[in-house]
Design a protein around this motif. Sequence first.
Motif, PDB file in Angstrom:
ATOM      1  N   LYS A  31     -17.240  61.746 -13.001  1.00  0.00           N
ATOM      2  CA  LYS A  31     -17.305  61.722 -14.477  1.00  0.00           C
ATOM      3  C   LYS A  31     -18.644  61.158 -14.934  1.00  0.00           C
ATOM      4  CE  LYS A  31     -13.194  63.356 -15.303  1.00  0.00           C
ATOM      5  NZ  LYS A  31     -13.052  64.748 -15.738  1.00  0.00           N
ATOM      6  N   GLU A  32     -19.166  60.186 -14.191  1.00  0.00           N
ATOM      7  CA  GLU A  32     -20.497  59.664 -14.516  1.00  0.00           C
ATOM      8  C   GLU A  32     -21.545  60.752 -14.376  1.00  0.00           C
ATOM      9  OE1 GLU A  32     -21.863  55.821 -12.997  1.00  0.00           O
ATOM     10  OE2 GLU A  32     -19.788  55.494 -12.342  1.00  0.00           O
ATOM     11  N   ARG A  33     -21.472  61.496 -13.290  1.00  0.00           N
ATOM     12  CA  ARG A  33     -22.436  62.594 -13.076  1.00  0.00           C
ATOM     13  C   ARG A  33     -22.354  63.611 -14.208  1.00  0.00           C
ATOM     14  NH1 ARG A  33     -23.765  64.116  -7.504  1.00  0.00           N
ATOM     15  NH2 ARG A  33     -24.876  65.808  -8.510  1.00  0.00           N
ATOM     16  N   LEU A  34     -21.147  63.786 -14.752  1.00  0.00           N
ATOM     17  CA  LEU A  34     -20.939  64.717 -15.863  1.00  0.00           C
ATOM     18  C   LEU A  34     -21.264  64.076 -17.217  1.00  0.00           C
ATOM     19  CD1 LEU A  34     -17.567  66.241 -14.620  1.00  0.00           C
ATOM     20  CD2 LEU A  34     -19.756  67.445 -14.767  1.00  0.00           C
ATOM     21  N   GLU A  35     -21.699  62.814 -17.177  1.00  0.00           N
ATOM     22  CA  GLU A  35     -22.027  62.023 -18.365  1.00  0.00           C
ATOM     23  C   GLU A  35     -20.834  61.853 -19.301  1.00  0.00           C
ATOM     24  OE1 GLU A  35     -25.715  63.341 -20.106  1.00  0.00           O
ATOM     25  OE2 GLU A  35     -26.790  63.021 -18.231  1.00  0.00           O
ATOM     26  N   ASP A  36     -19.641  61.806 -18.723  1.00  0.00           N
ATOM     27  CA  ASP A  36     -18.415  61.492 -19.463  1.00  0.00           C
ATOM     28  C   ASP A  36     -18.190  59.994 -19.293  1.00  0.00           C
ATOM     29  OD1 ASP A  36     -15.885  61.102 -20.496  1.00  0.00           O
ATOM     30  OD2 ASP A  36     -14.892  62.546 -19.168  1.00  0.00           O
ATOM     31  N   TRP A  37     -18.919  59.198 -20.088  1.00  0.00           N
ATOM     32  CA  TRP A  37     -18.932  57.750 -19.914  1.00  0.00           C
ATOM     33  C   TRP A  37     -17.568  57.131 -20.190  1.00  0.00           C
ATOM     34  CZ3 TRP A  37     -22.922  57.855 -17.196  1.00  0.00           C
ATOM     35  CH2 TRP A  37     -24.082  58.537 -17.562  1.00  0.00           C
ATOM     36  N   THR A  38     -16.890  57.600 -21.225  1.00  0.00           N
ATOM     37  CA  THR A  38     -15.573  57.058 -21.566  1.00  0.00           C
ATOM     38  C   THR A  38     -14.565  57.358 -20.460  1.00  0.00           C
ATOM     39  OG1 THR A  38     -16.054  57.357 -23.912  1.00  0.00           O
ATOM     40  CG2 THR A  38     -13.753  57.048 -23.322  1.00  0.00           C
ATOM     41  N   GLY A  39     -14.565  58.597 -19.979  1.00  0.00           N
ATOM     42  CA  GLY A  39     -13.671  58.972 -18.885  1.00  0.00           C
ATOM     43  C   GLY A  39     -13.978  58.200 -17.620  1.00  0.00           C
ATOM     44  N   ALA A  40     -15.274  58.031 -17.333  1.00  0.00           N
ATOM     45  CA  ALA A  40     -15.684  57.290 -16.139  1.00  0.00           C
ATOM     46  C   ALA A  40     -15.231  55.836 -16.224  1.00  0.00           C
ATOM     47  CB  ALA A  40     -17.196  57.363 -15.963  1.00  0.00           C
ATOM     48  N   GLU A  41     -15.450  55.214 -17.358  1.00  0.00           N
ATOM     49  CA  GLU A  41     -15.048  53.814 -17.520  1.00  0.00           C
ATOM     50  C   GLU A  41     -13.532  53.661 -17.336  1.00  0.00           C
ATOM     51  OE1 GLU A  41     -15.577  50.101 -20.608  1.00  0.00           O
ATOM     52  OE2 GLU A  41     -15.371  52.112 -21.459  1.00  0.00           O
ATOM     53  N   TYR A  42     -12.767  54.511 -17.988  1.00  0.00           N
ATOM     54  CA  TYR A  42     -11.302  54.459 -17.888  1.00  0.00           C
ATOM     55  C   TYR A  42     -10.858  54.595 -16.434  1.00  0.00           C
ATOM     56  CZ  TYR A  42      -6.422  55.762 -18.244  1.00  0.00           C
ATOM     57  OH  TYR A  42      -5.064  55.823 -18.062  1.00  0.00           O
ATOM     58  N   LEU A  43     -11.413  55.567 -15.732  1.00  0.00           N
ATOM     59  CA  LEU A  43     -11.014  55.800 -14.344  1.00  0.00           C
ATOM     60  C   LEU A  43     -11.474  54.671 -13.415  1.00  0.00           C
ATOM     61  CD1 LEU A  43     -11.537  59.647 -14.046  1.00  0.00           C
ATOM     62  CD2 LEU A  43      -9.383  58.400 -14.334  1.00  0.00           C
ATOM     63  N   HIS A  44     -12.667  54.133 -13.655  1.00  0.00           N
ATOM     64  CA  HIS A  44     -13.135  52.999 -12.849  1.00  0.00           C
ATOM     65  C   HIS A  44     -12.211  51.786 -13.035  1.00  0.00           C
ATOM     66  CE1 HIS A  44     -16.755  54.360 -10.898  1.00  0.00           C
ATOM     67  NE2 HIS A  44     -17.373  54.650 -12.027  1.00  0.00           N
ATOM     68  N   LEU A  45     -11.826  51.518 -14.276  1.00  0.00           N
ATOM     69  CA  LEU A  45     -10.938  50.383 -14.544  1.00  0.00           C
ATOM     70  C   LEU A  45      -9.564  50.607 -13.915  1.00  0.00           C
ATOM     71  CD1 LEU A  45     -11.930  49.630 -18.232  1.00  0.00           C
ATOM     72  CD2 LEU A  45     -12.314  48.137 -16.252  1.00  0.00           C
ATOM     73  N   GLN A  46      -9.063  51.829 -14.010  1.00  0.00           N
ATOM     74  CA  GLN A  46      -7.772  52.159 -13.411  1.00  0.00           C
ATOM     75  C   GLN A  46      -7.846  52.027 -11.885  1.00  0.00           C
ATOM     76  OE1 GLN A  46      -6.351  56.050 -14.521  1.00  0.00           O
ATOM     77  NE2 GLN A  46      -4.337  55.712 -13.651  1.00  0.00           N
ATOM     78  N   THR A  47      -8.932  52.517 -11.298  1.00  0.00           N
ATOM     79  CA  THR A  47      -9.131  52.413  -9.853  1.00  0.00           C
ATOM     80  C   THR A  47      -9.154  50.956  -9.416  1.00  0.00           C
ATOM     81  OG1 THR A  47     -10.372  54.480  -9.789  1.00  0.00           O
ATOM     82  CG2 THR A  47     -10.712  52.957  -7.955  1.00  0.00           C
ATOM     83  N   LEU A  48      -9.895  50.151 -10.128  1.00  0.00           N
ATOM     84  CA  LEU A  48     -10.000  48.728  -9.802  1.00  0.00           C
ATOM     85  C   LEU A  48      -8.620  48.073  -9.840  1.00  0.00           C
ATOM     86  CD1 LEU A  48     -11.827  46.327  -9.173  1.00  0.00           C
ATOM     87  CD2 LEU A  48     -12.167  46.054 -11.646  1.00  0.00           C
ATOM     88  N   ASP A  49      -7.851  48.350 -10.869  1.00  0.00           N
ATOM     89  CA  ASP A  49      -6.509  47.785 -11.002  1.00  0.00           C
ATOM     90  C   ASP A  49      -5.599  48.236  -9.855  1.00  0.00           C
ATOM     91  OD1 ASP A  49      -4.492  46.291 -12.504  1.00  0.00           O
ATOM     92  OD2 ASP A  49      -3.607  48.253 -12.918  1.00  0.00           O
ATOM     93  N   LEU A  50      -5.633  49.528  -9.553  1.00  0.00           N
ATOM     94  CA  LEU A  50      -4.794  50.056  -8.476  1.00  0.00           C
ATOM     95  C   LEU A  50      -5.165  49.453  -7.124  1.00  0.00           C
ATOM     96  CD1 LEU A  50      -4.642  53.837  -9.450  1.00  0.00           C
ATOM     97  CD2 LEU A  50      -2.756  52.200  -9.541  1.00  0.00           C
ATOM     98  N   LYS A  51      -6.466  49.353  -6.845  1.00  0.00           N
ATOM     99  CA  LYS A  51      -6.908  48.786  -5.573  1.00  0.00           C
ATOM    100  C   LYS A  51      -6.509  47.324  -5.444  1.00  0.00           C
ATOM    101  CE  LYS A  51     -10.874  51.713  -4.453  1.00  0.00           C
ATOM    102  NZ  LYS A  51     -12.335  51.710  -4.253  1.00  0.00           N
ATOM    103  N   ARG A  52      -6.664  46.558  -6.523  1.00  0.00           N
ATOM    104  CA  ARG A  52      -6.280  45.142  -6.474  1.00  0.00           C
ATOM    105  C   ARG A  52      -4.797  44.997  -6.153  1.00  0.00           C
ATOM    106  NH1 ARG A  52      -9.766  42.951 -11.665  1.00  0.00           N
ATOM    107  NH2 ARG A  52     -11.572  42.262 -10.468  1.00  0.00           N
ATOM    108  N   LYS A  53      -3.978  45.862  -6.744  1.00  0.00           N
ATOM    109  CA  LYS A  53      -2.537  45.799  -6.507  1.00  0.00           C
ATOM    110  C   LYS A  53      -2.170  46.295  -5.106  1.00  0.00           C
ATOM    111  CE  LYS A  53      -1.214  46.342 -11.334  1.00  0.00           C
ATOM    112  NZ  LYS A  53      -0.696  47.273 -12.342  1.00  0.00           N
ATOM    113  N   ALA A  54      -2.849  47.333  -4.644  1.00  0.00           N
ATOM    114  CA  ALA A  54      -2.486  47.966  -3.374  1.00  0.00           C
ATOM    115  C   ALA A  54      -3.001  47.217  -2.148  1.00  0.00           C
ATOM    116  CB  ALA A  54      -2.979  49.410  -3.334  1.00  0.00           C
TER     117      ALA A  54
END
Length: 118
Positions: free
Chosen positions: A62-85
């Motif tokens: 999403k960053e490469r596609l310059e979808d900054w909002t989508g990238a931020e949302y997915l990065h935050l979701q990834t971080l949360d999932l990894k911390r839990k998993a």
Amino acid sequence: ADQANSPVYASVLANIAVLHVRSNDLKNADKMYNQSLLILEATLGQEHPSYAVTLGNVAVLKERLEDWTGAEYLHLQTLDLKRKAIGKDTQSVASSLHNLATLYETQGDKVKQYKYLR
């Protein structure tokens, strides 16, 4: 068993997505990653580390596609999932923190960047 709906097949799709990214075919990379995520979610669940890793790769795309909002949302979701998993103090979580900080650096948001580099 239906091999097209297995985690192994999802991994193959994610690897194909990487090849598309490397050849700058970002539209097809996005398509492959999304198919992979659907299969991983259905077979392993969103709490599985493989799902989180693939989601993080989509965030970078999403960053490469310059979808900054989508990238931020997915990065935050990834971080949360990894911390839990897998726990907070892992290389994988550190990598996600770095990716998030890099996104904020790209956007010129030093406050958020610093928050995730600490």
